[in-house]
Design a protein around this motif. Structure first.
Motif, PDB file in Angstrom:
ATOM      1  N   MET A   1       0.846  -1.183   0.000  1.00 14.47           N
ATOM      2  CA  MET A   1       0.000   0.000   0.000  1.00 14.47           C
ATOM      3  C   MET A   1       0.888   1.242   0.000  1.00 14.47           C
ATOM      4  SD  MET A   1      -2.865   1.160   2.788  1.00 14.47           S
ATOM      5  CE  MET A   1      -3.748  -0.377   2.526  1.00 14.47           C
ATOM      6  N   THR A   2       0.575   2.242  -0.852  1.00 15.48           N
ATOM      7  CA  THR A   2       1.330   3.479  -0.898  1.00 15.48           C
ATOM      8  C   THR A   2       1.149   4.245   0.402  1.00 15.48           C
ATOM      9  OG1 THR A   2       0.952   3.600  -3.269  1.00 15.48           O
ATOM     10  CG2 THR A   2       1.643   5.619  -2.177  1.00 15.48           C
ATOM     11  N   ARG A   3       2.260   4.742   0.960  1.00 16.17           N
ATOM     12  CA  ARG A   3       2.181   5.462   2.225  1.00 16.17           C
ATOM     13  C   ARG A   3       1.406   6.758   2.040  1.00 16.17           C
ATOM     14  NH1 ARG A   3       4.487   5.087   7.060  1.00 16.17           N
ATOM     15  NH2 ARG A   3       4.783   6.989   8.274  1.00 16.17           N
ATOM     16  N   VAL A   4       0.481   7.025   2.961  1.00 16.98           N
ATOM     17  CA  VAL A   4      -0.353   8.220   2.891  1.00 16.98           C
ATOM     18  C   VAL A   4       0.455   9.423   3.342  1.00 16.98           C
ATOM     19  CG1 VAL A   4      -2.460   9.308   3.729  1.00 16.98           C
ATOM     20  CG2 VAL A   4      -2.400   6.838   3.334  1.00 16.98           C
ATOM     21  N   THR A   5       0.365  10.520   2.604  1.00 17.18           N
ATOM     22  CA  THR A   5       1.090  11.740   2.922  1.00 17.18           C
ATOM     23  C   THR A   5       0.146  12.790   3.501  1.00 17.18           C
ATOM     24  OG1 THR A   5       0.737  12.781   0.776  1.00 17.18           O
ATOM     25  CG2 THR A   5       2.620  11.263   0.974  1.00 17.18           C
ATOM     26  N   ILE A   6       0.738  13.836   4.072  1.00 17.91           N
ATOM     27  CA  ILE A   6      -0.075  14.920   4.610  1.00 17.91           C
ATOM     28  C   ILE A   6      -0.854  15.614   3.497  1.00 17.91           C
ATOM     29  CG2 ILE A   6       1.694  16.723   4.440  1.00 17.91           C
ATOM     30  CD1 ILE A   6       0.750  17.671   7.237  1.00 17.91           C
ATOM     31  N   ALA A   7      -0.300  15.602   2.278  1.00 14.46           N
ATOM     32  CA  ALA A   7      -1.013  16.189   1.136  1.00 14.46           C
ATOM     33  C   ALA A   7      -2.265  15.382   0.797  1.00 14.46           C
ATOM     34  CB  ALA A   7      -0.084  16.268  -0.081  1.00 14.46           C
ATOM     35  N   ASP A   8      -2.165  14.048   0.928  1.00 18.31           N
ATOM     36  CA  ASP A   8      -3.347  13.207   0.693  1.00 18.31           C
ATOM     37  C   ASP A   8      -4.458  13.549   1.677  1.00 18.31           C
ATOM     38  OD1 ASP A   8      -2.118  11.746  -1.361  1.00 18.31           O
ATOM     39  OD2 ASP A   8      -1.207  10.355   0.078  1.00 18.31           O
ATOM     40  N   VAL A   9      -4.084  13.732   2.943  1.00 18.09           N
ATOM     41  CA  VAL A   9      -5.075  14.086   3.972  1.00 18.09           C
ATOM     42  C   VAL A   9      -5.686  15.451   3.653  1.00 18.09           C
ATOM     43  CG1 VAL A   9      -5.454  14.530   6.422  1.00 18.09           C
ATOM     44  CG2 VAL A   9      -3.875  12.712   5.701  1.00 18.09           C
ATOM     45  N   ALA A  10      -4.850  16.407   3.247  1.00 16.14           N
ATOM     46  CA  ALA A  10      -5.346  17.749   2.931  1.00 16.14           C
ATOM     47  C   ALA A  10      -6.351  17.712   1.785  1.00 16.14           C
ATOM     48  CB  ALA A  10      -4.168  18.663   2.589  1.00 16.14           C
ATOM     49  N   ARG A  11      -6.045  16.935   0.731  1.00 14.43           N
ATOM     50  CA  ARG A  11      -6.971  16.836  -0.405  1.00 14.43           C
ATOM     51  C   ARG A  11      -8.294  16.211   0.024  1.00 14.43           C
ATOM     52  NH1 ARG A  11      -2.270  15.737  -3.440  1.00 14.43           N
ATOM     53  NH2 ARG A  11      -2.470  13.501  -2.991  1.00 14.43           N
ATOM     54  N   ALA A  12      -8.207  15.133   0.798  1.00 12.52           N
ATOM     55  CA  ALA A  12      -9.426  14.433   1.215  1.00 12.52           C
ATOM     56  C   ALA A  12     -10.293  15.286   2.131  1.00 12.52           C
ATOM     57  CB  ALA A  12      -9.061  13.120   1.905  1.00 12.52           C
ATOM     58  N   ALA A  13      -9.654  16.071   3.004  1.00  6.04           N
ATOM     59  CA  ALA A  13     -10.396  16.912   3.947  1.00  6.04           C
ATOM     60  C   ALA A  13     -10.743  18.280   3.368  1.00  6.04           C
ATOM     61  CB  ALA A  13      -9.591  17.089   5.227  1.00  6.04           C
ATOM     62  N   GLU A  14     -10.200  18.569   2.165  1.00 12.96           N
ATOM     63  CA  GLU A  14     -10.437  19.841   1.481  1.00 12.96           C
ATOM     64  C   GLU A  14      -9.957  21.022   2.323  1.00 12.96           C
ATOM     65  OE1 GLU A  14     -14.589  19.755   0.472  1.00 12.96           O
ATOM     66  OE2 GLU A  14     -14.230  18.563  -1.333  1.00 12.96           O
ATOM     67  N   SER A  16      -5.911  23.000   3.713  1.00 11.95           N
ATOM     68  CA  SER A  16      -4.494  23.136   3.372  1.00 11.95           C
ATOM     69  C   SER A  16      -3.655  22.166   4.188  1.00 11.95           C
ATOM     70  CB  SER A  16      -4.032  24.568   3.644  1.00 11.95           C
ATOM     71  OG  SER A  16      -4.042  24.818   5.039  1.00 11.95           O
ATOM     72  N   THR A  17      -2.430  21.933   3.720  1.00 12.53           N
ATOM     73  CA  THR A  17      -1.523  21.065   4.486  1.00 12.53           C
ATOM     74  C   THR A  17      -1.198  21.691   5.842  1.00 12.53           C
ATOM     75  OG1 THR A  17       0.366  22.066   3.339  1.00 12.53           O
ATOM     76  CG2 THR A  17      -0.492  19.984   2.457  1.00 12.53           C
ATOM     77  N   ALA A  18      -1.170  23.021   5.906  1.00  5.12           N
ATOM     78  CA  ALA A  18      -0.914  23.692   7.177  1.00  5.12           C
ATOM     79  C   ALA A  18      -2.048  23.409   8.174  1.00  5.12           C
ATOM     80  CB  ALA A  18      -0.768  25.196   6.968  1.00  5.12           C
ATOM     81  N   THR A  19      -3.286  23.407   7.677  1.00  5.75           N
ATOM     82  CA  THR A  19      -4.430  23.101   8.542  1.00  5.75           C
ATOM     83  C   THR A  19      -4.350  21.673   9.054  1.00  5.75           C
ATOM     84  OG1 THR A  19      -5.849  24.706   7.423  1.00  5.75           O
ATOM     85  CG2 THR A  19      -6.938  22.947   8.635  1.00  5.75           C
ATOM     86  N   VAL A  20      -3.943  20.746   8.176  1.00  8.28           N
ATOM     87  CA  VAL A  20      -3.784  19.354   8.606  1.00  8.28           C
ATOM     88  C   VAL A  20      -2.747  19.263   9.708  1.00  8.28           C
ATOM     89  CG1 VAL A  20      -3.078  17.035   7.916  1.00  8.28           C
ATOM     90  CG2 VAL A  20      -4.506  18.406   6.388  1.00  8.28           C
ATOM     91  N   SER A  21      -1.605  19.922   9.509  1.00 10.87           N
ATOM     92  CA  SER A  21      -0.538  19.887  10.503  1.00 10.87           C
ATOM     93  C   SER A  21      -1.011  20.440  11.842  1.00 10.87           C
ATOM     94  CB  SER A  21       0.666  20.689   9.997  1.00 10.87           C
ATOM     95  OG  SER A  21       1.701  20.685  10.953  1.00 10.87           O
ATOM     96  N   ASN A  22      -1.724  21.564  11.796  1.00 13.78           N
ATOM     97  CA  ASN A  22      -2.231  22.166  13.036  1.00 13.78           C
ATOM     98  C   ASN A  22      -3.259  21.261  13.712  1.00 13.78           C
ATOM     99  OD1 ASN A  22      -0.702  24.537  12.960  1.00 13.78           O
ATOM    100  ND2 ASN A  22      -2.185  25.567  11.630  1.00 13.78           N
TER     101      ASN A  22
END
Length: 329
Positions: A1-14, A16-22
């Motif tokens: 399975m391809t490792r999930v990145t923070i960018a993947d989470v950001a796209r799915a949650a609609e 930014s990557t900064a919001t995901v990190s926070n």
């Protein structure tokens, strides 16, 4: 399975990557609802799981392809989600129900052991992605094609449609219409095929009424119910049909059941206390979905196992809206 990145989470949650990190680090000035939602999406995708095999099942309702809609408001799907969750927990799995029409990137990377798919149409893009990943699938509703590592549970929709039409005819209906939705899944196609065959056998002219879900008051039905060739019986195969027909009949001065007999496929208990009480067909989602989840877990835990398809009987509950005379038997 391809490792999930923070960018993947950001796209799915609609977001930014900064919001995901926070959201994940407990930093930043975010609304609690946003922080909770982002964390839930990250968990669903398996972010930070280091590729561990998940004990999580996905649930997808793909009836209308890329059209977004809130299926959880429909009593059938509400019961299905509840039954699927209970069945998954019983087998030691979590269950995640995603909204309709998620971006395909979600399904390409979501960390799930298997997926339960409800009302899948032919050419379903979500199913295509999951099959490409080799994810075990179980269907509530017969899928297009029969493949290894897949299972399905369904009702006999043709037999049920004939049962309803025979009941309406026995009660005196001679011009019976079928009110059907725009879906291309097996359920709609089977009901339409059974209706057309029944009409041919009974030398009756078919009348198919399209369901428009946005027409909550059933105003698009008014010309038909007030016209010279109005039906004297209607079988609606989706939950909103009964409410729309009763509303239109009231406006048009059509008496139910004296002038018009009505049956609707629905799990909504409100139909039992409508005026008049509405006859309904239950497709028993609490049974079909529980069986489908059990079959899915068997596929996951026993890869060589291939479950047999299961047919669950539907139930016609006859009430005042479809009776003019005593029901035999």
């Amino acid at each position: 399975m391809t490792r999930v990145t923070i960018a993947d989470v950001a796209r799915a949650a609609e977001v930014s990557t900064a919001t995901v990190s926070n959201a994940l680090n407990g930093t930043g000035r975010l609304a609690d609802s946003t922080r909770t939602r982002v964390r839930a999406v990250a968990t669903a995708l398996g972010y930070g799981s280091a590729g561990a095999a998940p004990r999580t099942l996905g649930l997808a309702v793909t009836t209308y392809g890329q059209q977004p809609w809130n299926f959880a408001d429909v009593p059938y799907f509400a019961r299905a989600i509840s039954a699927a969750t209970a069945a998954a927990h019983e087998r030691g799995y979590a269950l995640i129900a995603l909204p309709a029409t998620p971006d395909e990137t979600v399904w390409r990377s979501m960390a799930v052991a298997g997926v339960l798919v409800l009302d899948s149409p032919a050419g379903d893009p979500v199913v295509r992605v999951l099959r490409a990943r080799g994810i075990p699938l179980a269907f509530d509703g017969r899928p297009a094609g029969d493949r290894p590592r897949e299972a399905w549970v369904d009702n006999d929709h043709r037999a049920t449609t004939r049962q309803v039409l025979d009941h309406l005819a026995d009660q005196g209906a001679r011009r019976i219409a079928l009110m059907a939705g725009p879906g291309e899944e097996h359920y709609t196609r089977s009901c339409l095929a059974a209706y057309r065959r029944w009409c041919t056998e009974h030398d009756s002219e078919p009348c198919t009424i399209p369901l428009t879900a946005e027409d909550e008051e059933g105003r698009l039905l008014d010309p038909l119910l007030s016209g010279p060739r109005r039906p004297d019986g209607i079988y609606g195969i989706y939950d909103p049909c009964g409410r729309q027909v009763l509303a239109s009949a009231a406006r048009c001065g059509i008496r139910v059941p004296d002038d018009l007999l009505v049956v609707c496929a629905s799990e909504d208990p409100a139909y039992a206390v409508a005026e008049p009480p509405l006859s309904t067909v239950s497709l028993a989602p609490q049974d079909t979905v529980a069986l489908a989840v059990s079959a899915l877990v068997d596929l996951i835990e026993r890869p060589q196992h291939r479950p047999e398809p299961v047919i669950v009987p539907a139930r016609l509950q006859i009430r005042a809206s479809s009776t003019r005379m005593p029901v035999q038997g």
